[in-house]
Motif scaffolding. Structure first.
Motif, PDB file in Angstrom:
ATOM      1  N   ILE A   1      23.840  73.685   9.384  1.00  0.00           N
ATOM      2  CA  ILE A   1      24.334  72.354   9.779  1.00  0.00           C
ATOM      3  C   ILE A   1      24.469  71.410   8.573  1.00  0.00           C
ATOM      4  O   ILE A   1      25.553  70.861   8.338  1.00  0.00           O
ATOM      5  CB  ILE A   1      23.492  71.759  10.937  1.00  0.00           C
ATOM      6  N   PRO A   2      23.403  71.232   7.755  1.00  0.00           N
ATOM      7  CA  PRO A   2      23.576  70.292   6.627  1.00  0.00           C
ATOM      8  C   PRO A   2      24.554  70.797   5.557  1.00  0.00           C
ATOM      9  O   PRO A   2      25.018  70.006   4.738  1.00  0.00           O
ATOM     10  CB  PRO A   2      22.162  70.170   6.036  1.00  0.00           C
ATOM     11  N   LEU A   3      24.851  72.094   5.577  1.00  0.00           N
ATOM     12  CA  LEU A   3      25.700  72.662   4.515  1.00  0.00           C
ATOM     13  C   LEU A   3      27.181  72.687   4.874  1.00  0.00           C
ATOM     14  O   LEU A   3      28.027  72.609   3.979  1.00  0.00           O
ATOM     15  CB  LEU A   3      25.241  74.098   4.193  1.00  0.00           C
ATOM     16  N   VAL A   4      27.520  72.852   6.152  1.00  0.00           N
ATOM     17  CA  VAL A   4      28.941  73.038   6.494  1.00  0.00           C
ATOM     18  C   VAL A   4      29.518  72.020   7.489  1.00  0.00           C
ATOM     19  O   VAL A   4      30.740  71.917   7.597  1.00  0.00           O
ATOM     20  CB  VAL A   4      29.239  74.477   7.008  1.00  0.00           C
ATOM     21  N   VAL A   5      28.654  71.305   8.212  1.00  0.00           N
ATOM     22  CA  VAL A   5      29.208  70.352   9.187  1.00  0.00           C
ATOM     23  C   VAL A   5      29.939  69.228   8.440  1.00  0.00           C
ATOM     24  O   VAL A   5      29.445  68.711   7.440  1.00  0.00           O
ATOM     25  CB  VAL A   5      28.095  69.812  10.113  1.00  0.00           C
ATOM     26  N   GLY A   6      31.134  68.919   8.908  1.00  0.00           N
ATOM     27  CA  GLY A   6      31.960  67.889   8.258  1.00  0.00           C
ATOM     28  C   GLY A   6      32.919  68.470   7.232  1.00  0.00           C
ATOM     29  O   GLY A   6      33.801  67.769   6.743  1.00  0.00           O
ATOM     30  N   LYS A   7      32.759  69.758   6.917  1.00  0.00           N
ATOM     31  CA  LYS A   7      33.657  70.370   5.930  1.00  0.00           C
ATOM     32  C   LYS A   7      34.905  70.913   6.614  1.00  0.00           C
ATOM     33  O   LYS A   7      34.856  71.378   7.745  1.00  0.00           O
ATOM     34  CB  LYS A   7      32.936  71.502   5.190  1.00  0.00           C
ATOM     35  N   ARG A   8      36.015  70.895   5.847  1.00  0.00           N
ATOM     36  CA  ARG A   8      37.297  71.359   6.372  1.00  0.00           C
ATOM     37  C   ARG A   8      37.680  72.671   5.677  1.00  0.00           C
ATOM     38  O   ARG A   8      37.507  72.820   4.461  1.00  0.00           O
ATOM     39  CB  ARG A   8      38.368  70.285   6.145  1.00  0.00           C
ATOM     40  N   ILE A   9      38.169  73.623   6.462  1.00  0.00           N
ATOM     41  CA  ILE A   9      38.476  74.970   5.969  1.00  0.00           C
ATOM     42  C   ILE A   9      39.861  74.994   5.307  1.00  0.00           C
ATOM     43  O   ILE A   9      40.854  74.592   5.915  1.00  0.00           O
ATOM     44  CB  ILE A   9      38.393  75.981   7.139  1.00  0.00           C
TER      45      ILE A   9
ATOM     46  N   ASN B   1      42.596  74.510   7.952  1.00  0.00           N
ATOM     47  CA  ASN B   1      42.643  73.047   8.144  1.00  0.00           C
ATOM     48  C   ASN B   1      41.729  72.530   9.258  1.00  0.00           C
ATOM     49  O   ASN B   1      41.747  71.343   9.553  1.00  0.00           O
ATOM     50  CB  ASN B   1      44.071  72.548   8.384  1.00  0.00           C
ATOM     51  N   ARG B   2      40.934  73.395   9.836  1.00  0.00           N
ATOM     52  CA  ARG B   2      40.003  72.934  10.862  1.00  0.00           C
ATOM     53  C   ARG B   2      38.739  72.408  10.212  1.00  0.00           C
ATOM     54  O   ARG B   2      38.278  72.909   9.195  1.00  0.00           O
ATOM     55  CB  ARG B   2      39.634  74.071  11.834  1.00  0.00           C
ATOM     56  N   LYS B   3      38.174  71.363  10.825  1.00  0.00           N
ATOM     57  CA  LYS B   3      36.908  70.802  10.350  1.00  0.00           C
ATOM     58  C   LYS B   3      35.797  71.249  11.292  1.00  0.00           C
ATOM     59  O   LYS B   3      36.006  71.303  12.512  1.00  0.00           O
ATOM     60  CB  LYS B   3      37.011  69.272  10.330  1.00  0.00           C
TER      61      LYS B   3
ATOM     62  N   SER C   1      32.699  90.765   5.987  1.00  0.00           N
ATOM     63  CA  SER C   1      33.686  90.919   7.066  1.00  0.00           C
ATOM     64  C   SER C   1      34.682  89.760   7.086  1.00  0.00           C
ATOM     65  O   SER C   1      35.841  89.945   7.436  1.00  0.00           O
ATOM     66  CB  SER C   1      32.985  90.988   8.424  1.00  0.00           C
ATOM     67  N   ALA C   2      34.223  88.554   6.760  1.00  0.00           N
ATOM     68  CA  ALA C   2      35.109  87.382   6.818  1.00  0.00           C
ATOM     69  C   ALA C   2      34.595  86.289   5.886  1.00  0.00           C
ATOM     70  O   ALA C   2      33.396  86.201   5.617  1.00  0.00           O
ATOM     71  CB  ALA C   2      35.181  86.844   8.245  1.00  0.00           C
ATOM     72  N   VAL C   3      35.538  85.481   5.385  1.00  0.00           N
ATOM     73  CA  VAL C   3      35.192  84.379   4.473  1.00  0.00           C
ATOM     74  C   VAL C   3      35.945  83.126   4.909  1.00  0.00           C
ATOM     75  O   VAL C   3      37.160  83.169   5.140  1.00  0.00           O
ATOM     76  CB  VAL C   3      35.587  84.722   3.012  1.00  0.00           C
ATOM     77  N   PHE C   4      35.231  82.016   5.028  1.00  0.00           N
ATOM     78  CA  PHE C   4      35.844  80.718   5.304  1.00  0.00           C
ATOM     79  C   PHE C   4      35.626  79.841   4.073  1.00  0.00           C
ATOM     80  O   PHE C   4      34.480  79.542   3.726  1.00  0.00           O
ATOM     81  CB  PHE C   4      35.197  80.055   6.526  1.00  0.00           C
ATOM     82  N   THR C   5      36.720  79.467   3.406  1.00  0.00           N
ATOM     83  CA  THR C   5      36.603  78.646   2.198  1.00  0.00           C
ATOM     84  C   THR C   5      36.851  77.181   2.568  1.00  0.00           C
ATOM     85  O   THR C   5      37.726  76.889   3.392  1.00  0.00           O
ATOM     86  CB  THR C   5      37.633  79.097   1.153  1.00  0.00           C
ATOM     87  N   PHE C   6      36.083  76.280   1.965  1.00  0.00           N
ATOM     88  CA  PHE C   6      36.231  74.849   2.250  1.00  0.00           C
ATOM     89  C   PHE C   6      36.986  74.157   1.124  1.00  0.00           C
ATOM     90  O   PHE C   6      36.977  74.623  -0.020  1.00  0.00           O
ATOM     91  CB  PHE C   6      34.850  74.208   2.457  1.00  0.00           C
ATOM     92  N   TYR C   7      37.598  73.018   1.464  1.00  0.00           N
ATOM     93  CA  TYR C   7      38.386  72.280   0.470  1.00  0.00           C
ATOM     94  C   TYR C   7      37.544  71.864  -0.729  1.00  0.00           C
ATOM     95  O   TYR C   7      38.037  71.785  -1.830  1.00  0.00           O
ATOM     96  CB  TYR C   7      39.038  71.057   1.117  1.00  0.00           C
ATOM     97  N   ASP C   8      36.228  71.633  -0.494  1.00  0.00           N
ATOM     98  CA  ASP C   8      35.407  71.190  -1.632  1.00  0.00           C
ATOM     99  C   ASP C   8      34.851  72.358  -2.452  1.00  0.00           C
ATOM    100  O   ASP C   8      34.012  72.181  -3.316  1.00  0.00           O
ATOM    101  CB  ASP C   8      34.280  70.272  -1.161  1.00  0.00           C
ATOM    102  N   GLY C   9      35.299  73.588  -2.151  1.00  0.00           N
ATOM    103  CA  GLY C   9      34.964  74.711  -3.031  1.00  0.00           C
ATOM    104  C   GLY C   9      33.947  75.700  -2.495  1.00  0.00           C
ATOM    105  O   GLY C   9      33.937  76.846  -2.906  1.00  0.00           O
TER     106      GLY C   9
END
Ligand SMILES: [Zn+2]
Length: 278
Positions: A15-23, A48-50, A96-104
């Motif tokens: 939660i503190p690491l990924v909530v609010g981040k956009r893919i 583009n989902r947050k 198996s899968a990777v979700f990258t965020f705009y902030d890196g």
């Protein structure tokens, strides 16, 4: 296999690491991780989902997104869902899968045995995931009580197999059923319907306290399980019977025994968890 305390810890640590981040990018390296979605549609829907928040139900993680779709992940046997702050970190072999965020940063699903699953669907269609739709009550919710447990255990099946049944009660697996039954001093093969009121109360209390203690210790790492920030859990140091066959019972020094129940190995103390208390 991650059980309720491990999945809850993954949720709490992510939660503190990924909530609010956009893919910004989504890669599916093992297409069979998506039993109900096509890879191309899935990646297009995720970009583009947050992430709005993360919830848990049983052993399922539910990611609420800023769209009408819900991302559901089940870690199964060996799944790890870990946030990497740096995209440059080497990719593990069984990713198996990777979700990258705009902030890196990246959220990576690594799964050695490859039984883990990811679903993306409107919440109106969650019934498609039958294991999620049919889950029994959450043992740490306000709705769970000694009275509800009394109804759950009313069956001729062994108490161990009742507790393992996700339709009866959500989130318990092989490790915590053994620990909970030891704490309540109940033989794992006793038919559920043979439990007396005082035993059901003891079982209720031990379910709640064992799960709470395991969450406080960030879960049990025997082999693969990692928290959302890549750490190991600590509850393996507090296990009293699980995996301890041939060792002395911490209460009475009798040797812990192992038996098979519904195909699962079960550990118990034949003295503390007597079938016949007389
Ligand atoms: Zn004992």
């Amino acid at each position: 296999m991650p059980e309720l305390p491990e999945v809850e810890t993954v949720k709490q640590t992510l939660i503190p690491l990924v909530v609010g981040k956009r893919i910004s990018e989504c890669q599916v390296l093992y297409p069979r991780v998506l039993p109900k979605n096509h890879v191309n549609e899935f990646t297009a829907d995720m970009i583009n989902r947050k992430i709005i928040t993360i919830c848990r139900r049983g052993k399922y993680l539910l990611f609420l997104l800023d769209s009408k779709l819900l991302l559901v992940i089940h870690l199964r046997m060996t799944g790890q869902l870990v946030f990497y702050p740096e995209k440059s970190a080497p990719l593990a072999k069984h990713t198996s899968a990777v979700f990258t965020f705009y902030d890196g940063g990246e959220l990576r699903f690594v799964d050695q045995r490859k039984f883990g699953t990811i679903y993306l669907m409107p919440d109106s269609q969650l019934h498609i995931i039958s294991g999620l739709y049919t889950l029994g009550p959450e043992p740490l919710s306000k709705e769970f009580s000694s009275e509800i447990l009394t109804k759950i255990v009313k069956s001729g099946r062994s108490i161990k197999s009742i507790l393992l049944d996700q339709k009866k009660i959500a989130g318990l697996g092989n490790i915590y059923t053994d620990e909970v039954l030891y704490r309540a001093r109940i033989h794992p093969k006793r038919p559920g319907s043979s439990l007396e009121t005082a035993e059901i109360s003891a079982l209720y209390r031990s379910i709640v306290t064992v799960l709470q203690e395991a969450i406080a210790a960030k879960g049990t790492t025997i082999k693969d399980y990692r928290t959302g920030d890549g750490d190991r859990g600590n509850f393996q140091n507090k296990l009293q019977v699980y995996g301890k066959s041939g060792e002395a019972c911490p209460t009475c020094n009798t040797l812990i025994q192992k038996t098979k129940i519904s195909g699962r190995s079960s550990h118990f103390c034949p003295n503390c968890q007597r079938w016949d208390k007389s």
